[in-house]
Design an enzyme around this catalytic site. Structure first.
Site, mmCIF file in Angstrom:
data_model
loop_
_atom_site.group_PDB
_atom_site.id
_atom_site.type_symbol
_atom_site.label_atom_id
_atom_site.label_comp_id
_atom_site.label_asym_id
_atom_site.label_seq_id
_atom_site.Cartn_x
_atom_site.Cartn_y
_atom_site.Cartn_z
ATOM 1 N N HIS A 4 -16.817 -72.647 6.141
ATOM 2 C CA HIS A 4 -17.253 -73.397 7.401
ATOM 3 C C HIS A 4 -18.519 -74.201 7.229
ATOM 4 O O HIS A 4 -19.324 -74.425 8.053
ATOM 5 C CB HIS A 4 -17.554 -72.428 8.604
ATOM 6 C CG HIS A 4 -16.456 -71.490 9.011
ATOM 7 N ND1 HIS A 4 -16.191 -70.285 8.339
ATOM 8 C CD2 HIS A 4 -15.404 -71.659 9.940
ATOM 9 C CE1 HIS A 4 -15.112 -69.859 8.866
ATOM 10 N NE2 HIS A 4 -14.559 -70.538 9.867
ATOM 11 N N GLY A 42 -23.904 -75.014 10.539
ATOM 12 C CA GLY A 42 -24.498 -76.161 10.935
ATOM 13 C C GLY A 42 -23.680 -76.881 12.140
ATOM 14 O O GLY A 42 -23.842 -78.093 12.679
ATOM 15 N N ASP A 43 -22.590 -76.055 12.837
ATOM 16 C CA ASP A 43 -21.973 -76.560 13.939
ATOM 17 C C ASP A 43 -22.373 -76.135 15.612
ATOM 18 O O ASP A 43 -21.766 -76.396 16.474
ATOM 19 C CB ASP A 43 -20.366 -76.365 13.785
ATOM 20 C CG ASP A 43 -20.230 -74.790 14.070
ATOM 21 O OD1 ASP A 43 -21.246 -73.861 14.051
ATOM 22 O OD2 ASP A 43 -19.045 -74.341 14.324
ATOM 23 N N ASP A 103 -33.648 -69.394 15.295
ATOM 24 C CA ASP A 103 -32.483 -69.220 15.420
ATOM 25 C C ASP A 103 -31.922 -70.204 16.151
ATOM 26 O O ASP A 103 -32.603 -70.346 17.445
ATOM 27 C CB ASP A 103 -32.146 -67.787 16.065
ATOM 28 C CG ASP A 103 -30.603 -67.818 16.080
ATOM 29 O OD1 ASP A 103 -29.899 -67.722 15.182
ATOM 30 O OD2 ASP A 103 -30.109 -67.601 17.351
#
Length: 572
Positions: free
Chosen positions: A217, A395-396, A552
């Protein structure tokens, strides 16, 4: 880089539309994915696979005779929603029960699990096997907690062949679990991949280096090494996987293996053949017999330059199913007797929106305004959230928050236009967020909004105390759904301080907007503090100290949206 893009947010849907047009002899579109266009024997176990898009041929390319009956297709690198899972499973059903297969990722576990539970409540016999072949992502004794990568190919092929052979659901499930237990994979990445419409890759690999232990991913490798020769890299992959070879002469295993050299998207087939030349040489030197090797792109990661090696250690049964005939858009072996019947799919219609009372509809309109500002805030923050997520994740997150909030805002506007009450508007917004975003955050945000909706009514306007109680319960449900604890470096690190701050002033005379703003500030303070924590949960947990120094992204996005909501609530 992906050049042929219309609207990046609709890239996965546009691609799936073209796939269905190109392979109409194999598949037909349904809500949430694809199913076979041909009929299957009545009573046959149906195999449903799925996950995020961006991995073609996985997963839709495996729908066909001898393999899967349906594939649930999420957005790029995002798990599909529970409603999409239900839709595809129902459309693929043959009356023999369903086995659902997907890689072991938190978002997939949540969404597929929720969909399966809803289907079971409706009387369907549903089983789940999470594929966990990636040896880099956990220790041998924790094999079932590893990620699923290219070894998905072996497990899906075995499951499809077992179903085609007429085994019942118990037998297909047992055989599939054995296939997963006997499959090991490891990969390397030379470049990152780029999300459709993005101007730069999710991560960079230093020139002359490669990342070992890549994810599919867009996660970068778990360690960085100097590029050597193809033979040396191939040798390393073989040796690390063979550290987990089963004992020969036990449980029917005698050194026979299925082999997959898998390209991640941008390595040429010539390069893959160079790798296979050394892999086959090493295996034969060690006394292995290679059965039906595959050198191909089967589980990709958009345009990532990388390669992975997968081995399945075979007994007689697994070998028979691995070599059994199959015919799917991206996988062909042997001769399959083609079905001449057409699969008839009945699409379910969406329930009509029922208007609430005037008072509740007016309150619902205010909620819709909050969801509108959620969308605006998420869109503005998308690049920064994506940057944070790429450091130790995939990264999404920014994209997922934009897709989810946009879907929820759109659904709320539609409900508000129909004069829906607060309960209905929020319930529809929650379902839309889950489906629009997919992924772990999509499931958590969607579930939280649905939890708040259940505490509201379509007929009465809630009091300040009732709003606080409902929102706090919705926030706490995020921890219940995801299983994370404060300190794990997840969204929960901001969610719990927010809920606690609301509850602490539940009976205060302060205006709701002030109470909310104070809680949002505490959420932001806690979110910023996650920069000093090493992740213990989610995809970042496999990257060790890499997440140190960066907060986060899920905690940050939660605190951003809560702060934006406080400004809107002042107008209530």
């Amino acid at each position: 880089m992906t050049y042929l893009v219309n609207n990046p947010e609709k890239f996965a849907a546009d691609s799936l539309k073209g796939f269905c047009a190109a392979f109409s002899q194999y598949v037909q579109p349904v809500h949430g994915g694809v199913v076979r266009s041909t009929s299957s024997p009545q009573g046959q176990v149906s195999i449903v696979v799925g996950g995020g898009s961006g991995h073609y041929p996985a997963f839709a390319g495996w729908v066909g005779s001898g393999m899967a009956h349906g594939s649930v297709c999420g957005n790029i690198f995002a798990s599909p929603s529970a409603s999409q899972v239900k839709s595809v499973v129902k459309a693929a059903d043959n009356g023999g029960g369903t086995l659902i297969l997907f890689g072991n990722y938190a978002g997939d576990v949540l969404h597929f699990g929720n969909g399966a539970e809803q289907l079971r409540n409706e009387g369907h016999d549903i089983r789940i096997v999470c594929i966990s072949d990636d040896i880099a992502s956990n220790t041998p004794e924790n094999h079932l907690d590893r990620r699923g990568i290219a070894g998905d190919t072996f497990v899906v092929k075995v499951a499809g062949a077992a179903a085609a052979a007429g085994l019942n659901l118990d037998e297909v499930e047992a055989t599939t679990r054995k296939a997963n237990d006997c499959t090991r994979s490891l990969g390397v990445a030379f470049t990152g991949c780029t999300l459709p419409g993005a101007g730069e890759p999710l991560f960079e690999v230093e020139h002359g280096k490669y990342g070992l232990g890549l994810g599919i991913h867009g996660e970068q490798g778990l360690s960085t090494h100097t590029i050597t020769t193809a033979d040396e890299i191939s040798t390393m992959l073989v040796e690390k996987i063979l550290e987990e070879e089963p004992e020969r002469g036990k449980d029917g295993y005698n050194g026979r293996v299925a082999v997959l050299v898998n390209g991640l998207g941008s390595c040429s087939y010539e390069e893959l053949f160079v790798v296979y030349a050394k892999v086959s040489e090493l295996l034969k030197e060690r006394g292995f017999t290679i059965v039906a090797p595959l050198v191909d792109e089967q589980v990709t990661s958009l345009d990532m330059a990388g390669v992975s090696l997968s081995l399945m250690f075979l007994d007689e049964e697994l070998e028979a199913f691995w070599t059994a005939p199959a015919d799917a858009p991206a996988f062909h072996t042997g001769v399959v007797e083609q079905s001449t019947g057409k699969r008839i799919v009945k699409e379910e219609t969406e329930a009509q929106i029922v208007a609430g009372s005037e008072e509740s509809a007016a309150f619902a309109l205010k909620i819709a305004s909050v969801l509108d500002v959620f969308e605006k805030t998420a869109r503005e923050a998308e690049p920064e959230l994506g940057r944070m997520d790429a450091i130790a994740g995939d990264g999404d997150h920014g994209q997922g928050m934009t897709l989810g909030s946009t879907a929820a805002a759109s659904a709320s506007r539609e409900a508000a236009a129909a004069r829906a009450g607060a309960r209905t508007l929020l319930a529809r917004a929650g379902a839309a967020w889950s489906e629009g975003a997919g992924g772990t955050s999509g499931a958590l945000w969607g579930g939280a909004l649905s939890k708040v909706a259940n505490a509201f009514s379509d007929h009465a306007v809630p009091t300040k105390v009732e709003i606080i109680d409902a929102v706090a319960k919705g926030a706490r449900s995020i921890q219940e759904m995801g299983g994370a604890q404060v300190g794990d470096k997840t969204m929960v690190d901001a969610v719990i301080p927010f809920a606690e701050a609301l509850e602490a002033k539940r009976d205060s005379s302060e205006p709701l907007a002030d109470i909310w703003a104070d809680a949002a500030a505490k959420a932001r303070e806690a979110a910023d503090a996650t920069a000093n924590i090493v992740a213990r949960k989610g995809r970042a947990r496999t990257h060790g100290d890499a997440s140190m120094g960066t907060p986060d992204p899920g905690a940050i996005s939660f605190s951003m949206l809560m702060a934006a909501a406080a400004d809107m609530i002042r107008g209530f």
